[in-house]
Design a protein around this motif. Structure first.
Motif, mmCIF file in Angstrom:
data_model
loop_
_atom_site.group_PDB
_atom_site.id
_atom_site.type_symbol
_atom_site.label_atom_id
_atom_site.label_comp_id
_atom_site.label_asym_id
_atom_site.label_seq_id
_atom_site.Cartn_x
_atom_site.Cartn_y
_atom_site.Cartn_z
ATOM 1 N N ILE A 53 0.633 14.908 -24.594
ATOM 2 C CA ILE A 53 -0.390 15.239 -23.589
ATOM 3 C C ILE A 53 -0.496 16.744 -23.450
ATOM 4 O O ILE A 53 -1.597 17.313 -23.487
ATOM 5 C CB ILE A 53 -0.077 14.565 -22.238
ATOM 6 C CG1 ILE A 53 -0.254 13.044 -22.346
ATOM 7 C CG2 ILE A 53 -0.954 15.139 -21.124
ATOM 8 C CD1 ILE A 53 0.255 12.258 -21.161
ATOM 9 N N ALA A 76 -4.704 10.256 -20.677
ATOM 10 C CA ALA A 76 -3.776 11.110 -19.923
ATOM 11 C C ALA A 76 -4.057 11.012 -18.426
ATOM 12 O O ALA A 76 -3.129 10.912 -17.614
ATOM 13 C CB ALA A 76 -3.881 12.551 -20.401
ATOM 14 N N GLN A 77 -5.334 11.026 -18.052
ATOM 15 C CA GLN A 77 -5.702 10.948 -16.631
ATOM 16 C C GLN A 77 -5.341 9.599 -16.030
ATOM 17 O O GLN A 77 -4.906 9.518 -14.888
ATOM 18 C CB GLN A 77 -7.197 11.213 -16.457
ATOM 19 C CG GLN A 77 -7.594 12.646 -16.723
ATOM 20 C CD GLN A 77 -9.102 12.855 -16.673
ATOM 21 O OE1 GLN A 77 -9.879 11.916 -16.559
ATOM 22 N NE2 GLN A 77 -9.508 14.105 -16.755
ATOM 23 N N ARG A 78 -5.524 8.532 -16.798
ATOM 24 C CA ARG A 78 -5.230 7.188 -16.290
ATOM 25 C C ARG A 78 -3.737 6.937 -16.170
ATOM 26 O O ARG A 78 -3.318 6.043 -15.427
ATOM 27 C CB ARG A 78 -5.860 6.129 -17.197
ATOM 28 C CG ARG A 78 -7.376 6.119 -17.143
ATOM 29 C CD ARG A 78 -7.955 5.223 -18.195
ATOM 30 N NE ARG A 78 -9.409 5.295 -18.208
ATOM 31 C CZ ARG A 78 -10.166 4.868 -19.203
ATOM 32 N NH1 ARG A 78 -9.605 4.313 -20.277
ATOM 33 N NH2 ARG A 78 -11.476 4.969 -19.145
ATOM 34 N N GLU A 80 -13.823 4.746 -11.952
ATOM 35 C CA GLU A 80 -14.373 5.898 -12.652
ATOM 36 C C GLU A 80 -15.883 5.910 -12.480
ATOM 37 O O GLU A 80 -16.423 5.108 -11.709
ATOM 38 C CB GLU A 80 -13.954 5.864 -14.129
ATOM 39 C CG GLU A 80 -12.447 6.020 -14.292
ATOM 40 C CD GLU A 80 -11.979 6.043 -15.738
ATOM 41 O OE1 GLU A 80 -12.778 5.764 -16.655
ATOM 42 O OE2 GLU A 80 -10.784 6.347 -15.953
ATOM 43 N N GLU A 85 -8.133 12.575 -23.359
ATOM 44 C CA GLU A 85 -8.100 12.995 -21.951
ATOM 45 C C GLU A 85 -8.158 11.826 -20.962
ATOM 46 O O GLU A 85 -7.382 11.804 -20.005
ATOM 47 C CB GLU A 85 -9.211 13.998 -21.663
ATOM 48 C CG GLU A 85 -9.187 14.560 -20.274
ATOM 49 C CD GLU A 85 -7.925 15.344 -19.936
ATOM 50 O OE1 GLU A 85 -7.541 15.361 -18.748
ATOM 51 O OE2 GLU A 85 -7.314 15.933 -20.841
ATOM 52 N N PRO A 86 -9.048 10.837 -21.153
ATOM 53 C CA PRO A 86 -9.057 9.726 -20.193
ATOM 54 C C PRO A 86 -7.723 8.981 -20.136
ATOM 55 O O PRO A 86 -7.310 8.522 -19.075
ATOM 56 C CB PRO A 86 -10.171 8.804 -20.702
ATOM 57 C CG PRO A 86 -11.042 9.676 -21.527
ATOM 58 C CD PRO A 86 -10.130 10.706 -22.136
ATOM 59 N N ARG A 133 2.207 6.247 -13.567
ATOM 60 C CA ARG A 133 3.404 6.756 -14.262
ATOM 61 C C ARG A 133 4.699 6.287 -13.592
ATOM 62 O O ARG A 133 5.607 5.797 -14.251
ATOM 63 C CB ARG A 133 3.340 8.280 -14.314
ATOM 64 C CG ARG A 133 4.566 8.998 -14.847
ATOM 65 C CD ARG A 133 4.766 8.693 -16.324
ATOM 66 N NE ARG A 133 5.975 9.293 -16.845
ATOM 67 C CZ ARG A 133 5.999 10.341 -17.626
ATOM 68 N NH1 ARG A 133 4.879 10.923 -17.994
ATOM 69 N NH2 ARG A 133 7.143 10.801 -18.062
ATOM 70 N N VAL A 143 -1.534 9.088 -14.950
ATOM 71 C CA VAL A 143 -0.997 9.762 -13.763
ATOM 72 C C VAL A 143 -0.718 8.805 -12.606
ATOM 73 O O VAL A 143 0.401 8.771 -12.091
ATOM 74 C CB VAL A 143 -1.913 10.928 -13.333
ATOM 75 C CG1 VAL A 143 -1.464 11.527 -12.012
ATOM 76 C CG2 VAL A 143 -1.951 11.998 -14.426
#
Length: 170
Positions: free
Chosen positions: A143, A153-155, A102, A150-151, A160, A157
């Motif tokens: 989500i 949820a992004q992490r 990041e 938000e971070p 998953r 992906v």
């Protein structure tokens, strides 16, 4: 005062530490850990951030935090899990999933299997105020509704599919 070890863009140690309260120098990184705790019912532990947190107050998340100076990534993950939830695991129980780079951090993502009743969890003062076990479908709904930071949820992906594979053996 929380201090972090600093790394360059290639995750090579700079042999310098950083005070959390100061801005990160351009081109320097620290290590963050993100731990997905999964129980034997294939539910994921979600914790609610304290309402007075600077970032993402009252949002749900997984356990995460910065690795302290002198700690390894796994040591930091074990400590964060214990501090934020009271869950005590051996370092070897933390299964590494991936690293995401990041803006100012390398985020090491882990998964750990542990059955713990919600009432046995110990919320960290100033960090977490509630917890619940959720299915992956419920996590997706959270989500979609904007209840997850938000971070987080992004992490989720990039890992998953690995989480699903570990949970369901697919």
């Amino acid at each position: 005062m929380e201090k972090w070890d600093l790394y360059n863009v290639d995750r090579q140690p700079l042999n310098q530490t950083h005070n959390r309260l100061e801005a990160m120098a351009k081109g320097t990184y620290h290590i963050v850990v993100s731990i997905w705790t999964v129980n034997s019912q294939n539910q994921v532990l979600a914790t609610l951030r304290h309402p007075k947190k600077d970032k993402y107050p009252n949002f749900w998340e997984n356990t995460a935090g910065s690795v302290l100076a002198g700690e390894t990534s796994r040591q930091g993950a074990r400590r964060e899990l214990l501090e934020e939830t009271g869950i005590n695991v051996e370092e070897e129980a933390l299964q590494f999933l991936d690293t995401i780079k990041e803006l100012t951090a390398f985020v090491d993502l882990y998964i750990v299997r542990k059955d713990v009743a919600i009432e046995e969890l110990v919320m960290q003062e100033g960090e977490t105020v509630d917890a619940k076990w959720v299915s992956l479908e419920q996590l997706d709904e959270m989500i979609d509704k904007g209840f997850i930071a938000e971070p987080v949820a992004q992490r989720l992906v990039p890992v998953r599919k690995a989480i699903e594979q570990l949970m369901y053996g697919e």
